[in-house]
Design a protein around this motif. Structure first.
Motif, mmCIF file in Angstrom:
data_model
loop_
_atom_site.group_PDB
_atom_site.id
_atom_site.type_symbol
_atom_site.label_atom_id
_atom_site.label_comp_id
_atom_site.label_asym_id
_atom_site.label_seq_id
_atom_site.Cartn_x
_atom_site.Cartn_y
_atom_site.Cartn_z
ATOM 1 N N ARG A 128 0.861 -1.185 0.000
ATOM 2 C CA ARG A 128 0.000 0.000 0.000
ATOM 3 C C ARG A 128 0.896 1.232 0.000
ATOM 4 O O ARG A 128 1.936 1.259 0.653
ATOM 5 C CB ARG A 128 -0.912 0.011 1.220
ATOM 6 C CG ARG A 128 -1.867 1.197 1.193
ATOM 7 C CD ARG A 128 -2.960 1.126 2.205
ATOM 8 N NE ARG A 128 -3.751 2.363 2.094
ATOM 9 C CZ ARG A 128 -4.670 2.733 2.930
ATOM 10 N NH1 ARG A 128 -4.992 1.967 3.956
ATOM 11 N NH2 ARG A 128 -5.317 3.873 2.766
ATOM 12 N N ASP A 129 0.467 2.251 -0.724
ATOM 13 C CA ASP A 129 1.174 3.522 -0.777
ATOM 14 C C ASP A 129 0.346 4.574 -0.045
ATOM 15 O O ASP A 129 -0.875 4.610 -0.176
ATOM 16 C CB ASP A 129 1.397 3.957 -2.226
ATOM 17 C CG ASP A 129 2.222 2.944 -2.996
ATOM 18 O OD1 ASP A 129 3.238 2.473 -2.450
ATOM 19 O OD2 ASP A 129 1.845 2.620 -4.134
ATOM 20 N N PHE A 130 1.036 5.420 0.700
ATOM 21 C CA PHE A 130 0.398 6.460 1.492
ATOM 22 C C PHE A 130 1.003 7.798 1.113
ATOM 23 O O PHE A 130 2.190 7.894 0.819
ATOM 24 C CB PHE A 130 0.641 6.218 2.990
ATOM 25 C CG PHE A 130 0.165 4.882 3.470
ATOM 26 C CD1 PHE A 130 -1.096 4.727 4.025
ATOM 27 C CD2 PHE A 130 0.982 3.766 3.381
ATOM 28 C CE1 PHE A 130 -1.530 3.491 4.472
ATOM 29 C CE2 PHE A 130 0.557 2.519 3.836
ATOM 30 C CZ PHE A 130 -0.697 2.388 4.374
ATOM 31 N N ARG A 131 0.192 8.842 1.165
ATOM 32 C CA ARG A 131 0.662 10.205 0.897
ATOM 33 C C ARG A 131 0.158 11.093 2.035
ATOM 34 O O ARG A 131 -1.014 11.017 2.405
ATOM 35 C CB ARG A 131 0.141 10.703 -0.439
ATOM 36 C CG ARG A 131 0.711 12.059 -0.839
ATOM 37 C CD ARG A 131 0.255 12.454 -2.220
ATOM 38 N NE ARG A 131 0.732 11.551 -3.239
ATOM 39 C CZ ARG A 131 1.837 11.739 -3.960
ATOM 40 N NH1 ARG A 131 2.572 12.792 -3.749
ATOM 41 N NH2 ARG A 131 2.188 10.874 -4.889
ATOM 42 N N TYR B 243 10.038 11.938 1.189
ATOM 43 C CA TYR B 243 9.359 13.153 1.610
ATOM 44 C C TYR B 243 7.986 12.853 2.229
ATOM 45 O O TYR B 243 7.920 12.422 3.368
ATOM 46 C CB TYR B 243 9.266 14.178 0.480
ATOM 47 C CG TYR B 243 8.633 15.471 0.937
ATOM 48 C CD1 TYR B 243 9.210 16.228 1.953
ATOM 49 C CD2 TYR B 243 7.435 15.908 0.401
ATOM 50 C CE1 TYR B 243 8.603 17.386 2.415
ATOM 51 C CE2 TYR B 243 6.832 17.076 0.859
ATOM 52 C CZ TYR B 243 7.417 17.807 1.863
ATOM 53 O OH TYR B 243 6.809 18.956 2.315
ATOM 54 N N ASN B 244 6.891 13.068 1.513
ATOM 55 C CA ASN B 244 5.563 12.890 2.104
ATOM 56 C C ASN B 244 4.911 11.560 1.731
ATOM 57 O O ASN B 244 3.742 11.351 1.991
ATOM 58 C CB ASN B 244 4.631 14.040 1.707
ATOM 59 C CG ASN B 244 4.286 14.031 0.232
ATOM 60 O OD1 ASN B 244 5.032 13.512 -0.591
ATOM 61 N ND2 ASN B 244 3.163 14.633 -0.109
ATOM 62 N N ARG B 245 5.682 10.672 1.130
ATOM 63 C CA ARG B 245 5.140 9.375 0.698
ATOM 64 C C ARG B 245 5.774 8.239 1.498
ATOM 65 O O ARG B 245 6.966 8.256 1.792
ATOM 66 C CB ARG B 245 5.403 9.166 -0.781
ATOM 67 C CG ARG B 245 4.712 10.193 -1.648
ATOM 68 C CD ARG B 245 5.046 9.958 -3.103
ATOM 69 N NE ARG B 245 6.483 9.732 -3.282
ATOM 70 C CZ ARG B 245 7.286 10.489 -4.014
ATOM 71 N NH1 ARG B 245 6.797 11.512 -4.663
ATOM 72 N NH2 ARG B 245 8.556 10.216 -4.119
ATOM 73 N N VAL B 246 4.944 7.249 1.800
ATOM 74 C CA VAL B 246 5.408 6.032 2.467
ATOM 75 C C VAL B 246 4.824 4.857 1.704
ATOM 76 O O VAL B 246 3.616 4.824 1.436
ATOM 77 C CB VAL B 246 4.955 5.972 3.948
ATOM 78 C CG1 VAL B 246 5.374 4.656 4.590
ATOM 79 C CG2 VAL B 246 5.506 7.158 4.736
ATOM 80 N N SER B 247 5.668 3.916 1.342
ATOM 81 C CA SER B 247 5.226 2.676 0.698
ATOM 82 C C SER B 247 5.541 1.529 1.650
ATOM 83 O O SER B 247 6.649 1.439 2.174
ATOM 84 C CB SER B 247 5.951 2.458 -0.623
ATOM 85 O OG SER B 247 5.638 3.485 -1.528
ATOM 86 N N SER C 144 6.996 15.558 7.954
ATOM 87 C CA SER C 144 6.737 15.315 9.377
ATOM 88 C C SER C 144 5.533 14.401 9.585
ATOM 89 O O SER C 144 5.560 13.521 10.450
ATOM 90 C CB SER C 144 6.524 16.639 10.116
ATOM 91 O OG SER C 144 7.720 17.371 10.144
ATOM 92 N N ALA C 145 4.500 14.603 8.801
ATOM 93 C CA ALA C 145 3.312 13.752 8.921
ATOM 94 C C ALA C 145 3.641 12.318 8.487
ATOM 95 O O ALA C 145 3.195 11.354 9.128
ATOM 96 C CB ALA C 145 2.170 14.313 8.090
ATOM 97 N N ALA C 146 4.413 12.175 7.430
ATOM 98 C CA ALA C 146 4.813 10.834 6.969
ATOM 99 C C ALA C 146 5.671 10.145 8.026
ATOM 100 O O ALA C 146 5.485 8.965 8.324
ATOM 101 C CB ALA C 146 5.563 10.934 5.639
#
Length: 102
Positions: free
Chosen positions: A36-39, A70-74, A44-46
């Motif tokens: 799953r990919d998150f934005r 940066y602002n993405r987490v996989s 800081s939020a990531a």
């Protein structure tokens, strides 16, 4: 000292139901794993999300493969001791989904 019980792979019937039980996660075509990919708003939020997932992972004794830019987490979940997906992956995916806002 006795060896821990082996971790069983996810039964085929449960694998078939993943699309409906974890709609935001996808099966990876090249391995027995879900991703799953998150934005997020910003780095800081990531990073805060990753810290919360790290605490969940410790409680579940199951640790994700992940990448942050940066602002993405996989996140990729698979159980190496089961050579693929197991109930541990499903439980952690549900726990991750539960900490997301809204």
């Amino acid at each position: 000292m006795p060896r821990p019980a082996p971790i069983e792979p996810l039964p085929p019937g449960e694998r078939d139901r993943l699309a409906s039980s974890l709609p935001h996660w996808r099966l990876l075509p090249d391995r027995d794993a879900i991703a799953r990919d998150f934005r997020f708003k910003d780095f800081s939020a990531a990073w805060g999300f990753m810290a919360r997932v790290a605490l969940l992972a410790e409680r579940h004794d199951h640790h994700p493969e992940w990448l942050n830019v940066y602002n993405r987490v996989s996140i990729v979940l698979t159980t190496h001791d089961a050579d693929g997906l197991s109930e541990r992956d499903i439980a952690l995916a549900r726990a991750i989904d539960a900490i997301l806002p809204g």
